[in-house]
Write a protein that holds these residues in place. Sequence first.
Motif, short mmCIF file in Angstrom:
data_model
loop_
_atom_site.label_atom_id
_atom_site.label_comp_id
_atom_site.label_asym_id
_atom_site.label_seq_id
_atom_site.Cartn_x
_atom_site.Cartn_y
_atom_site.Cartn_z
N PRO A 58 38.65 50.26 33.61
CA PRO A 58 37.28 50.62 33.98
C PRO A 58 37.26 51.75 35.02
O PRO A 58 38.28 52.08 35.62
N ALA A 59 36.09 52.30 35.24
CA ALA A 59 35.92 53.31 36.28
C ALA A 59 36.24 52.70 37.64
O ALA A 59 35.89 51.55 37.92
N ALA A 60 36.92 53.46 38.46
CA ALA A 60 37.31 52.97 39.79
C ALA A 60 36.13 53.13 40.74
O ALA A 60 36.15 53.96 41.65
N ASP A 61 35.10 52.28 40.54
CA ASP A 61 33.89 52.41 41.35
C ASP A 61 33.91 51.57 42.62
O ASP A 61 32.94 51.50 43.34
N HIS A 62 35.04 50.90 42.88
CA HIS A 62 35.24 50.28 44.19
C HIS A 62 36.73 50.19 44.48
O HIS A 62 37.56 50.51 43.62
N GLY A 63 37.06 49.81 45.69
CA GLY A 63 38.42 49.93 46.17
C GLY A 63 39.46 49.18 45.37
O GLY A 63 40.57 49.68 45.15
N TRP A 64 39.13 47.96 44.93
CA TRP A 64 40.12 47.16 44.20
C TRP A 64 40.50 47.84 42.90
O TRP A 64 41.69 47.93 42.57
N LEU A 65 39.53 48.33 42.14
CA LEU A 65 39.85 49.01 40.89
C LEU A 65 40.59 50.33 41.14
O LEU A 65 41.47 50.71 40.36
N GLY A 66 40.26 51.00 42.22
CA GLY A 66 41.01 52.19 42.58
C GLY A 66 42.47 51.86 42.84
O GLY A 66 43.38 52.58 42.41
N ALA A 67 42.71 50.74 43.52
CA ALA A 67 44.08 50.31 43.81
C ALA A 67 44.80 49.89 42.54
O ALA A 67 46.00 50.14 42.39
N ILE A 68 44.07 49.24 41.62
CA ILE A 68 44.65 48.86 40.33
C ILE A 68 45.19 50.09 39.61
O ILE A 68 46.33 50.13 39.14
N ASN A 69 44.36 51.14 39.53
CA ASN A 69 44.74 52.36 38.82
C ASN A 69 45.89 53.08 39.51
O ASN A 69 46.85 53.50 38.85
N LYS A 284 36.93 35.25 58.89
CA LYS A 284 38.11 34.53 59.38
C LYS A 284 39.23 34.42 58.36
O LYS A 284 40.36 34.08 58.72
N ALA A 285 38.93 34.67 57.10
CA ALA A 285 39.95 34.53 56.06
C ALA A 285 39.54 35.34 54.84
O ALA A 285 38.37 35.68 54.66
N THR A 286 40.51 35.65 53.99
CA THR A 286 40.23 36.21 52.68
C THR A 286 41.22 35.63 51.68
O THR A 286 42.30 35.18 52.08
N ILE A 287 40.85 35.63 50.41
CA ILE A 287 41.68 35.07 49.36
C ILE A 287 42.23 36.21 48.51
O ILE A 287 41.48 37.03 48.00
N ILE A 288 43.55 36.27 48.37
CA ILE A 288 44.18 37.37 47.65
C ILE A 288 43.85 37.32 46.15
O ILE A 288 43.96 36.28 45.51
N TYR A 289 43.45 38.47 45.62
CA TYR A 289 43.36 38.68 44.18
C TYR A 289 44.15 39.96 43.92
O TYR A 289 43.67 41.06 44.18
N PRO A 290 45.39 39.85 43.44
CA PRO A 290 46.34 40.97 43.49
C PRO A 290 45.85 42.22 42.77
O PRO A 290 45.37 42.18 41.64
N SER A 291 46.00 43.35 43.45
CA SER A 291 45.68 44.65 42.85
C SER A 291 46.91 45.26 42.18
O SER A 291 46.92 46.45 41.84
N ALA A 341 47.80 45.48 51.04
CA ALA A 341 46.34 45.47 50.97
C ALA A 341 45.81 46.82 50.49
O ALA A 341 46.44 47.87 50.68
N PHE A 342 44.64 46.78 49.86
CA PHE A 342 43.99 48.01 49.40
C PHE A 342 42.85 48.38 50.33
O PHE A 342 42.35 47.54 51.08
N THR A 343 42.42 49.64 50.29
CA THR A 343 41.36 50.11 51.17
C THR A 343 40.02 50.09 50.43
O THR A 343 39.89 50.65 49.34
N SER A 344 39.03 49.43 51.02
CA SER A 344 37.70 49.38 50.40
C SER A 344 37.01 50.73 50.54
O SER A 344 37.25 51.47 51.48
#
Length: 344
Positions: A58-69, A284-291, A341-344
């Motif tokens: 998909p189009a990298a319209d946010h940070g996670w997809l940009g990191a995926i690509n 206080k926390a975040t849950i990893i969804y791997p890029s 980590a990826f940058t938003s």
Amino acid sequence: MRASRTRRHVVIAAGAALAVTGLITGCTAGDTGTSSQPTNNTDNEASGDKVVIGFSGPAADHGWLGAINSAALAEAAKYDDIELKVAEGTNDANLQISQIETFINDKVDAIVLLPTDGAALTGAAIKAMEAGIPVVNVDREFSSPFAARVTVLGDNYGMGVSAGTYICEEFGGTDAVVAEIAGIDSLPLTQDRSRGFADALEDCGLEVNNRVAADFTVAGGEAAASQLLAAAPKIDALWNHDDDQGVGVLAALDAAGRSEMVMVGGAGSKNAMEAIKADDGVLKATIIYPSTQAADGIRLARLLVQNKALGDLVEVDVPNRIVLYAPVVTKDNVDQYLPTAFTS
């Protein structure tokens, strides 16, 4: 007072770091096996026969997809035996279908595909498989088991379980008000995250009191959070599914002067982790969804075409399905996860 409690069967059900399912046996429309026996090669990094891989996402319209690509491109660049053909990122399912058809006509050796919509891309993926081109499905599942040779997924249900588990450890045994800001509600991945969250909360006697959906973007997160805050004058715990939209969520909280809650994020962005490490706000926390999923897909496609297997497994075939772990990142372990980590 917050109560801390030991998690039981829900954690056990979702705690596997690597879920490997055996190959579909028998003759199928998606059989792209070779005539020679695969080998469990412990030297998979060594250069081999050239592999032409088509990659579409998909189009990298946010940070996670940009990191995926970017991770997929970087992984391919590590190997002198990979030629990567990259289609332009798109959120148009019809355009992505035409990209897959182009890959088929070009007779690529394998396709790595993160579909903008898994159901909509299923037919095109089956066509590739029937043409003898193995498809590696990433992140958003197809609606048929014959559409992919390998599926690489983040653990969406496990993300919800991890978020709910964290909140239960903080608030279990109380009458805490719990809120949820989901992603795109029409996507199965969002539905799985919400289901896992509700299941984990139920285990400690909590439930989701207020829920809204956003769209994984900053603007969407801010709008959804503003709607939520107007409907909920008190929130003790908030799970936001995605750290990209979390930028907007945090902006809405700040604008409304709402700092009474504990917030948990999702995906694992760098800015979220830095805020967790600073420990001076509600997050206080975040849950990893791997890029790294598409990068993993590139590696697996290479192994498939070169008739190799995963060197650390006894099994002599590449697994049919790989589900990545969804750990909780807090100030206690954030340094372990910041480097990826990826940058938003």
